[in-house]
Design an enzyme around this catalytic site. Structure first.
Site, mmCIF file in Angstrom:
data_model
loop_
_atom_site.group_PDB
_atom_site.id
_atom_site.type_symbol
_atom_site.label_atom_id
_atom_site.label_comp_id
_atom_site.label_asym_id
_atom_site.label_seq_id
_atom_site.Cartn_x
_atom_site.Cartn_y
_atom_site.Cartn_z
ATOM 1 N N THR A 1 0.849 -1.191 0.000
ATOM 2 C CA THR A 1 0.000 0.000 0.000
ATOM 3 C C THR A 1 0.882 1.238 0.000
ATOM 4 O OG1 THR A 1 -1.816 1.152 1.134
ATOM 5 C CG2 THR A 1 -0.205 0.038 2.529
ATOM 6 N N HIS B 1 2.628 -12.484 13.598
ATOM 7 C CA HIS B 1 3.643 -13.072 14.471
ATOM 8 C C HIS B 1 3.449 -14.573 14.663
ATOM 9 C CE1 HIS B 1 7.045 -12.774 16.978
ATOM 10 N NE2 HIS B 1 6.799 -11.608 17.532
#
Length: 445
Positions: free
Chosen positions: A363, A415
């Site tokens: 983005t 994560h």
């Protein structure tokens, strides 16, 4: 008379909503002229007509969701045949495979191609697929589960969601992507469909919104609702962390300044910074493929190819078309693909298949003045990268203060799959690529 049917716009698309008829009964329509706006759970797009003639009857009103193959309208093509004697082509389908192969990249023949040329010898197609009965008419959830799209099944698996706890809002009670994300958003705590009192917990209907002084009530668009569901689902499903590096873009800026006029003259569009970043990120993904992976249940699917999602802002929100096979392209090829997808995204010309299948996303809020971003992961991707505004800043180079074009590049990552060391190594590789790549050779100028 030709029957215009709900087209198959992708292998996972089983229904669509008619947003707007662009032609009215009695009006003439040309081949490939946009006939209606269609919304799926992937994209809003204009669907062109596969035939020329007079639109004699609209069978499905605006705002109605119907299954693939449903008859939408009738067009008098002047052949004198009744509507039931047509070859069953969906709106926008090419007449034969050779025509589809010759269609230019920017053209928009949206829909399912007919199996062969529409000749007199061709057998008639199957009748339109009827709309499934209402949910109350279904004796159990067996038939409903049999028409779940692969996307719904995958989302349910990713979120460990028991689909028997979800009430479908699609045709005939079919469970849609929106229903799955709503269930995830509600904490997956809804009771099974057999308990009628639990259903409103997922889709309770709020009362009308009353605006106060100086306020304006704006209804959420279909795209806005889809973005909202996807973003909330991402935040709830991922263990998001992020980090950032600062990149000296002087090499890229000078290269672009030197070649931009020749590039525009040759290609017909401007060379932006996004292709440079895309190329640098693509190479880094091949070097560290775990960042290019997807978590499916308790398994990690590691990809050794790159389909790059590029976020595009347009009037109705944000959409992420996908550059398929970005790892096989040089800088010019990447620039062409991004320009083509962005133009068609903003004119509602994308096909549903062009906004799915991304292995990683980028983005770029920089053109709007942002200098630092923490984006939300575009699931099922494992990470998303943001690069912001390129600015001249004082930096220390070999113990001397110098003015250079600098940019912050950040990455949000899941994560559950990626650790901080890997994220830092990946971003360091992107930084190295941007600062040292031989861009002139990649451009061929």
């Amino acid at each position: 008379m030709t029957s215009i049917q709900m087209p198959q716009l992708g292998e996972t698309i089983v229904e669509g909503t008619i947003l707007k008829w662009l032609k009215q009964e009695g009006e003439h329509i040309d081949v490939d002229e946009p006939l209606f706006e269609l919304s799926t759970d992937k994209v809003d797009t204009e669907v062109p007509s596969s035939v020329a003639g007079t639109l004699t009857k609209i069978l499905v009103p605006e705002g109605t969701t119907v299954a693939v193959g449903t008859a939408l309208a009738e067009v008098d093509s002047g052949d004198g045949a009744p509507a039931g004697d047509t070859d069953g082509e969906a709106a926008g389908a090419p007449a034969d495979d050779s025509a589809a192969a010759e269609e230019p990249a920017g053209a928009d023949a949206v829909g399912a191609a007919a199996p062969g040329s529409a000749s007199a010898a061709a057998p008639p197609a199957a009748p339109p697929v009827p709309v499934a009965p209402a949910a109350s008419a279904l004796p159990d959830r067996g038939p409903r589960s049999q028409i779940l799209s692969p996307l719904v099944r995958k989302l349910a698996e990713e979120h460990n969601l028991d689909l028997s706890t979800v009430t479908g809002s699609g045709t005939g009670g079919r469970i849609t992507k929106k229903d799955v994300l709503a269930a995830v958003s509600a904490g997956s705590s809804a009771a099974p469909a057999a308990a009628p009192a639990a259903a409103p917990a997922l889709r309770s209907v709020p009362g009308p919104v009353v605006a106060g002084g100086g306020e304006e009530v704006v209804a959420m668009s279909h795209i806005r609702k889809a973005i909202a569901s996807h973003m909330v689902g991402s935040l709830q499903a991922t263990a998001r962390a992020w980090n950032m590096v600062e990149v000296n873009m002087e090499h890229v800026v000078r290269t672009r300044q030197r070649v931009k006029d020749a590039f525009a003259a040759r290609e017909g569009f401007s060379l932006t910074y996004t292709p440079f970043v895309t190329r640098a990120v693509t190479e880094a993904l091949l070097t560290y493929p775990m960042v290019n992976s997807e978590l499916r249940g308790e398994d990690i699917v590691v990809r050794h190819f790159v389909n790059m999602g590029i976020a595009v802002s347009y009037d109705e929100g944000l959409i992420v078309p996908v550059v398929k096979g970005a790892d096989t392209m040089n800088l010019v090829g990447v620039a062409r693909s991004i320009n083509d997808l962005a133009l068609r995204a903003r004119s509602k010309k994308l096909k549903p298949d062009e906004v799915q299948g991304a292995t990683f996303s980028i983005t770029n809020p920089g053109p709007f003045g942002s200098i630092l971003s923490v984006p939300i992961i575009n699931t099922p991707n494992t990470a998303i990268l943001a690069f912001d505004a390129i600015e001249k800043r004082p930096v220390v180079i070999e113990d001397a203060i110098a003015i250079r074009h600098m940019v912050y590049i950040s990455m949000s990552w899941d994560h559950r799959v990626i650790d901080g060391a890997l994220a830092s190594q990946f971003l360091a590789r992107v930084k190295e690529n941007l600062e040292t790549w031989d861009w002139a050779e990649d451009l061929g100028l």
